[in-house]
Design a protein around this motif. Structure first.
Motif, short mmCIF file in Angstrom:
data_model
loop_
_atom_site.label_atom_id
_atom_site.label_comp_id
_atom_site.label_asym_id
_atom_site.label_seq_id
_atom_site.Cartn_x
_atom_site.Cartn_y
_atom_site.Cartn_z
N UNK A 127 0.83 -1.20 0.00
CA UNK A 127 0.00 0.00 0.00
C UNK A 127 0.87 1.25 0.00
N UNK A 128 0.25 2.37 -0.40
CA UNK A 128 0.96 3.65 -0.45
C UNK A 128 1.59 3.98 0.89
N UNK A 129 0.80 3.92 1.96
CA UNK A 129 1.30 4.35 3.26
C UNK A 129 2.35 3.40 3.82
N UNK A 130 2.23 2.09 3.54
CA UNK A 130 3.24 1.16 4.05
C UNK A 130 4.58 1.36 3.34
N UNK A 152 -4.68 2.92 1.68
CA UNK A 152 -4.67 1.51 1.31
C UNK A 152 -4.66 1.27 -0.20
N UNK A 153 -4.37 2.33 -0.97
CA UNK A 153 -4.21 2.13 -2.41
C UNK A 153 -3.08 1.14 -2.66
N UNK A 154 -3.37 0.06 -3.38
CA UNK A 154 -2.40 -1.03 -3.57
C UNK A 154 -1.59 -0.81 -4.85
N UNK A 175 0.51 8.60 -7.19
CA UNK A 175 -0.30 7.38 -7.24
C UNK A 175 -1.38 7.36 -6.15
N UNK A 176 -1.12 8.03 -5.04
CA UNK A 176 -2.10 8.04 -3.95
C UNK A 176 -2.92 9.30 -3.88
N UNK A 177 -2.71 10.24 -4.84
CA UNK A 177 -3.42 11.53 -4.84
C UNK A 177 -3.22 12.23 -3.49
#
Length: 255
Positions: A127-130, A152-154, A175-177
Motif C-alpha cells: 500500500x501507499x502508506x506502508x 490503502x491504495x495497492x 499514485x495516492x493523490x
C-alpha cells in the motif's frame, strides 16, 4: 424590490504592533545582527525550502562561529515571540563585503535532506502508506512517520533504482493523490489532496502580498510525448503516451 443577502468574508489584518521574533543559529541569538533574511518558510516536498540570511559582522565577532549542519531556528508571533515558524540547517557560510563586512548564511529546511539520499528498493503488492513509512524508517534516520495518513491504495509492483528519496515520495503522492511535507520536528505528514484547510491565514493585497508574478499556464516544461522503459517480472516493458494536438516535446523515463 426583492433583496438577496449573500454571505461575505472580510479579513481584518492582525495588529502588528506586538510582533516579536527571534533568530538563533547553533543556539546563538543573532537578531541584533540581521541585515536581511529571505525564504524563511516551509511547504510541501518539491518546493524551494532554502533560506538566505545576511548578518552584520564588521567587528569579526561571528567569524568562524557557524558551520554546516548548525541548527537555524526562527520564531515569530504577536505576543512573546515563541512560536516556531522555521527550523533547518546551515548549508554554507560565506564572507561578504557590501559597504561593510557581513556573513551570508545559506540554509535549508529539514525536508531538503530527502534530495540527498538515493533509494534502491522494490515493493510488491504494497500500500501507499506502508511503502512511505518503510522508506522513512529505512533511509531517514532521526525522522518519524507519525502523521503519515493510512492510504490503502495497492501498488502491484514498484522499483526504485538509485532514485532520490524526494522523487520516490512524489511518485507515491501521484499514485495516492496525496501531498506530503516534513514538519519542524522531522516528522513526515501525508494526506489526501484537498482535505486540509488553513483557517488562520489569508493573502491580502497591500498587507502581506508584496508581489504577484507569473500567473498562468507554463508550457515550457510540458512534454507531449513520454516514453517509459521498465520491467515487469524480469521482462522489459516499454510504454509510450503522446498528445497529438501539441507539438512534439519528448521525455524518456527509466524506472
Amino acid at each position: 424590490m426583492v433583496k438577496k443577502e449573500l454571505p461575505q468574508f472580510v479579513w481584518f489584518p492582525p495588529d502588528r504592533s506586538n510582533q516579536n521574533w527571534t533568530l538563533t543559529i547553533n543556539g546563538v541569538d543573532v537578531r541584533d545582527r540581521v541585515i536581511s533574511g529571505s525564504k524563511l518558510s516551509w511547504g510541501l516536498l518539491g518546493e524551494d525550502l532554502s533560506c538566505e540570511i545576511i548578518l552584520e559582522n564588521s567587528d569579526g565577532t561571528l567569524t568562524g562561529e557557524f558551520e554546516e549542519n548548525h541548527i537555524i531556528i526562527f520564531k515569530m508571533d504577536y505576543s512573546g515571540g515563541t512560536t516556531k515558524q522555521w527550523e533547518g540547517e546551515v548549508e554554507s557560510v560565506l564572507d561578504n563585503y557590501e559597504s561593510n563586512y557581513n556573513l551570508k548564511i545559506i540554509g535549508s529546511h529539514y525536508s531538503v535532506r530527502t534530495a540527498d539520499i538515493n533509494v534502491n528498493k522494490e515493493y510488491t503488492n504494497s500500500t501507499i502508506s506502508s511503502i512511505r513509512t518503510d522508506l522513512i524508517s529505512t533511509y531517514m534516520t532521526g525522522f518519524t512517520s507519525n502523521n503519515v495518513t493510512t492510504n490503502n491504495t495497492l501498488i502491484p509492483i514498484i522499483k526504485f533504482i538509485d532514485k532520490p528519496l524526494i522523487d520516490c515520495m512524489i511518485d507515491l503522492n501521484i499514485q495516492g493523490d496525496e501531498d506530503c511535507f516534513v514538519d519542524h520536528t522531522k516528522d513526515f505528514n501525508s494526506f489526501i489532496k484537498g482535505i486540509k484547510n488553513n483557517d488562520d491565514e489569508a493573502l491580502i493585497i497591500d498587507d502581506n502580498i508584496f508581489d504577484v508574478k507569473g500567473l498562468g499556464v507554463d508550457n515550457v516544461t510540458k512534454r507531449s510525448k513520454v516514453t517509459v522503459y521498465g520491467e515487469s517480472g524480469e521482462l522489459p516493458v516499454i510504454h509510450t503516451s503522446q498528445l497529438t494536438q501539441l507539438r512534439i516535446r519528448e521525455k524518456v523515463i527509466t524506472d
